[in-house]
Every structure is written in structure tokens, then in C-alpha cells.
Design a protein around this motif. Sequence first.
Motif, PDB file in Angstrom:
ATOM      1  N   LEU A  60       0.823  -1.209   0.000  1.00  0.00           N
ATOM      2  CA  LEU A  60       0.000   0.000   0.000  1.00  0.00           C
ATOM      3  C   LEU A  60       0.857   1.258   0.000  1.00  0.00           C
ATOM      4  CD1 LEU A  60      -2.769   1.427   0.240  1.00  0.00           C
ATOM      5  CD2 LEU A  60      -2.598   1.110   2.731  1.00  0.00           C
ATOM      6  N   THR A  61       1.904   1.274   0.822  1.00  0.00           N
ATOM      7  CA  THR A  61       2.728   2.482   0.946  1.00  0.00           C
ATOM      8  C   THR A  61       3.858   2.541  -0.076  1.00  0.00           C
ATOM      9  OG1 THR A  61       4.230   1.460   2.553  1.00  0.00           O
ATOM     10  CG2 THR A  61       2.280   2.624   3.433  1.00  0.00           C
ATOM     11  N   GLY A  62       4.278   1.382  -0.558  1.00  0.00           N
ATOM     12  CA  GLY A  62       5.436   1.349  -1.449  1.00  0.00           C
ATOM     13  C   GLY A  62       6.751   1.438  -0.703  1.00  0.00           C
ATOM     14  N   HIS A  63       6.695   1.286   0.619  1.00  0.00           N
ATOM     15  CA  HIS A  63       7.893   1.372   1.463  1.00  0.00           C
ATOM     16  C   HIS A  63       7.896   0.222   2.463  1.00  0.00           C
ATOM     17  CE1 HIS A  63       8.682   5.433   0.039  1.00  0.00           C
ATOM     18  NE2 HIS A  63       7.464   5.804   0.388  1.00  0.00           N
ATOM     19  N   PRO A  64       9.073  -0.187   2.934  1.00  0.00           N
ATOM     20  CA  PRO A  64       9.106  -1.138   4.045  1.00  0.00           C
ATOM     21  C   PRO A  64       8.414  -0.551   5.265  1.00  0.00           C
ATOM     22  CG  PRO A  64      11.291  -0.858   3.073  1.00  0.00           C
ATOM     23  CD  PRO A  64      10.414   0.204   2.473  1.00  0.00           C
ATOM     24  N   VAL A  65       7.801  -1.410   6.064  1.00  0.00           N
ATOM     25  CA  VAL A  65       7.194  -0.980   7.327  1.00  0.00           C
ATOM     26  C   VAL A  65       8.267  -1.152   8.396  1.00  0.00           C
ATOM     27  CG1 VAL A  65       5.363  -1.393   9.011  1.00  0.00           C
ATOM     28  CG2 VAL A  65       4.898  -1.660   6.551  1.00  0.00           C
ATOM     29  N   ARG A  66       8.663  -0.041   9.009  1.00  0.00           N
ATOM     30  CA  ARG A  66       9.751  -0.073   9.978  1.00  0.00           C
ATOM     31  C   ARG A  66       9.217  -0.166  11.402  1.00  0.00           C
ATOM     32  NH1 ARG A  66      14.397   2.698   8.974  1.00  0.00           N
ATOM     33  NH2 ARG A  66      15.032   1.646  10.879  1.00  0.00           N
ATOM     34  N   HIS A  67       9.972  -0.839  12.270  1.00  0.00           N
ATOM     35  CA  HIS A  67       9.620  -0.872  13.690  1.00  0.00           C
ATOM     36  C   HIS A  67      10.841  -0.931  14.603  1.00  0.00           C
ATOM     37  CE1 HIS A  67      10.240  -5.167  13.027  1.00  0.00           C
ATOM     38  NE2 HIS A  67      10.317  -5.303  14.336  1.00  0.00           N
ATOM     39  N   THR A  68      12.019  -1.114  14.018  1.00  0.00           N
ATOM     40  CA  THR A  68      13.246  -1.153  14.817  1.00  0.00           C
ATOM     41  C   THR A  68      14.294  -0.238  14.177  1.00  0.00           C
ATOM     42  OG1 THR A  68      14.107  -3.038  13.569  1.00  0.00           O
ATOM     43  CG2 THR A  68      12.910  -3.535  15.597  1.00  0.00           C
ATOM     44  N   TYR A  69      15.256   0.150  15.006  1.00  0.00           N
ATOM     45  CA  TYR A  69      16.374   0.938  14.496  1.00  0.00           C
ATOM     46  C   TYR A  69      17.188   0.111  13.512  1.00  0.00           C
ATOM     47  CZ  TYR A  69      15.972   4.708  17.981  1.00  0.00           C
ATOM     48  OH  TYR A  69      15.563   5.777  18.731  1.00  0.00           O
ATOM     49  N   LYS A  70      17.720   0.772  12.515  1.00  0.00           N
ATOM     50  CA  LYS A  70      18.650   0.111  11.607  1.00  0.00           C
ATOM     51  C   LYS A  70      20.038   0.105  12.242  1.00  0.00           C
ATOM     52  CE  LYS A  70      20.027   4.210   8.967  1.00  0.00           C
ATOM     53  NZ  LYS A  70      21.434   4.137   9.331  1.00  0.00           N
ATOM     54  N   LEU A  71      20.914  -0.732  11.732  1.00  0.00           N
ATOM     55  CA  LEU A  71      22.302  -0.727  12.182  1.00  0.00           C
ATOM     56  C   LEU A  71      23.015   0.476  11.573  1.00  0.00           C
ATOM     57  CD1 LEU A  71      23.128  -4.524  11.765  1.00  0.00           C
ATOM     58  CD2 LEU A  71      22.642  -3.291  13.886  1.00  0.00           C
ATOM     59  N   PRO A  72      24.065   0.967  12.225  1.00  0.00           N
ATOM     60  CA  PRO A  72      24.784   2.118  11.673  1.00  0.00           C
ATOM     61  C   PRO A  72      25.310   1.877  10.260  1.00  0.00           C
ATOM     62  CG  PRO A  72      25.445   1.732  13.945  1.00  0.00           C
ATOM     63  CD  PRO A  72      24.571   0.579  13.543  1.00  0.00           C
ATOM     64  N   SER A  73      25.625   0.631   9.937  1.00  0.00           N
ATOM     65  CA  SER A  73      26.170   0.321   8.614  1.00  0.00           C
ATOM     66  C   SER A  73      25.096   0.232   7.530  1.00  0.00           C
ATOM     67  CB  SER A  73      26.925  -1.014   8.670  1.00  0.00           C
ATOM     68  OG  SER A  73      26.048  -2.050   9.092  1.00  0.00           O
ATOM     69  N   GLN A  74      23.827   0.228   7.936  1.00  0.00           N
ATOM     70  CA  GLN A  74      22.743   0.099   6.965  1.00  0.00           C
ATOM     71  C   GLN A  74      22.276   1.473   6.492  1.00  0.00           C
ATOM     72  OE1 GLN A  74      20.126  -2.172   9.582  1.00  0.00           O
ATOM     73  NE2 GLN A  74      20.506  -4.025   8.364  1.00  0.00           N
ATOM     74  N   SER A  75      21.883   1.514   5.213  1.00  0.00           N
ATOM     75  CA  SER A  75      21.390   2.778   4.676  1.00  0.00           C
ATOM     76  C   SER A  75      19.899   2.921   4.970  1.00  0.00           C
ATOM     77  CB  SER A  75      21.649   2.873   3.175  1.00  0.00           C
ATOM     78  OG  SER A  75      21.270   1.683   2.538  1.00  0.00           O
ATOM     79  N   ASP A  76      19.414   4.157   4.929  1.00  0.00           N
ATOM     80  CA  ASP A  76      18.001   4.425   5.158  1.00  0.00           C
ATOM     81  C   ASP A  76      17.173   3.815   4.032  1.00  0.00           C
ATOM     82  OD1 ASP A  76      18.273   5.889   7.524  1.00  0.00           O
ATOM     83  OD2 ASP A  76      18.712   7.729   6.423  1.00  0.00           O
ATOM     84  N   VAL A  77      16.055   3.214   4.403  1.00  0.00           N
ATOM     85  CA  VAL A  77      15.167   2.630   3.388  1.00  0.00           C
ATOM     86  C   VAL A  77      13.933   3.494   3.162  1.00  0.00           C
ATOM     87  CG1 VAL A  77      15.947   0.261   3.769  1.00  0.00           C
ATOM     88  CG2 VAL A  77      14.016   1.165   5.107  1.00  0.00           C
TER      89      VAL A  77
END
Length: 197
Positions: A60-77
Motif C-alpha cells: 500500500l505504501t510502497g515502502h518497508p514498514v519499519r519498527h526497529t532501528y537500523k544498524l549504523p552500517s545500513q542505509s536508510d530505506v
Amino acid sequence: MTQTLYVISCAAPPARHVTTGIRAAQARGWDVALVLTPAAHRWSVEEAAGETELDQLRELTGHPVRHTYKLPSQSDVLPSPDALLVAPATLNTTTKWAAGHADTLALGLITEALGLPLPVVALPYINAAQAQHPALAPAVATLRKAGVRYLLGDGQEPDGFTPHPPKNGRVEAYPWGFALDVLDELTGRPLQADSDA
């Protein structure tokens, strides 16, 4: 240019109907990204007996549904937000937010937003017993002083959410449209005629 709205949903009954708010925001031209508190995420997974509901929300949104912090090495989704709508906002999130807690992604985003030039609207869903808790009024006052439009039906926001008797909430009457009207006002977008959504 499309603006991005982060919808931050907490574990209260309207979160089970967040698609109503997402679709209403999309109809107004928002690109919506959904962030759930850990408890709201658990509801979405366990009530749907798997990832089905999250897959539908992602589609529906076209984006991942986030609920936790990403790791510092991961890029923003998710794209950067242009505005945030905390809906439904619970007593728990409201009081922790006002106190500066950032132990979940949802809280981290909304506590940081207070220091950014972003419109932030909060639409609570609390019952009348919770509304009597002594921590609520000072928390709401703190958030309003920090610039949040906290839509609790009181002297400052008389058209906001009115707490219901315990176990007598009406999820279908949750005023998504009113919160979006306030966002439109804050962002200078044209007001829509679907304010009862």
C-alpha cells in the motif's frame, strides 16, 4: 513535488485500521511511510498469523514498514519526512515522548522531530480513565510547548479526540480526516472535503 508523511502508529485499536489513515493521506497527495511501535508491529504480525498484513501495508505504501532501528552500517530505506503524524498516540508513547525517551524507532523519530523544522501532529486514542492519569496533562503541555499539535479534545484543541469510557471506544469514529486537515493547515496544503475519514 510529492511530500513524505511518516505515520507513526502505536498499539491502540486504530492501528489495526491504519490503512484508513494511509489511504486518506495518499488521497491528499502524501507519500506515506509507516513506522510502528514494537507492540503495534507485534499486533500486525501475530493477529495476521504471519507477514501477510505487513506485506499488504508495504504494498500500500510502497515502502518497508519499519519498527526497529537500523544498524549504523545500513542505509536508510525510507525517504526523509516532510511531516509526521503520530496516530494513534497512546498514553505510554505520549508520556515517554514528552520525557525524551528514544528506546524505540518510533520514539526516536518523534523525539528528534521536535528539534527539526517539521510539522508534527499527534492524534491520541486513550480512554477516559487513562486521561485522568496525572502524567498525561503535563506531557501534553510539554509536547504542545515544543510545537506539537496534540489533538486531545480540551480547551486548546476542542475539536480533537475525546476520550471514551473504558472498553467503549469507537474505532470507526477515529478522526483521521481531522488530523490530516491539521497537517494540511500546517503545511499550507489545500484543505480536503474528506475530513470525516
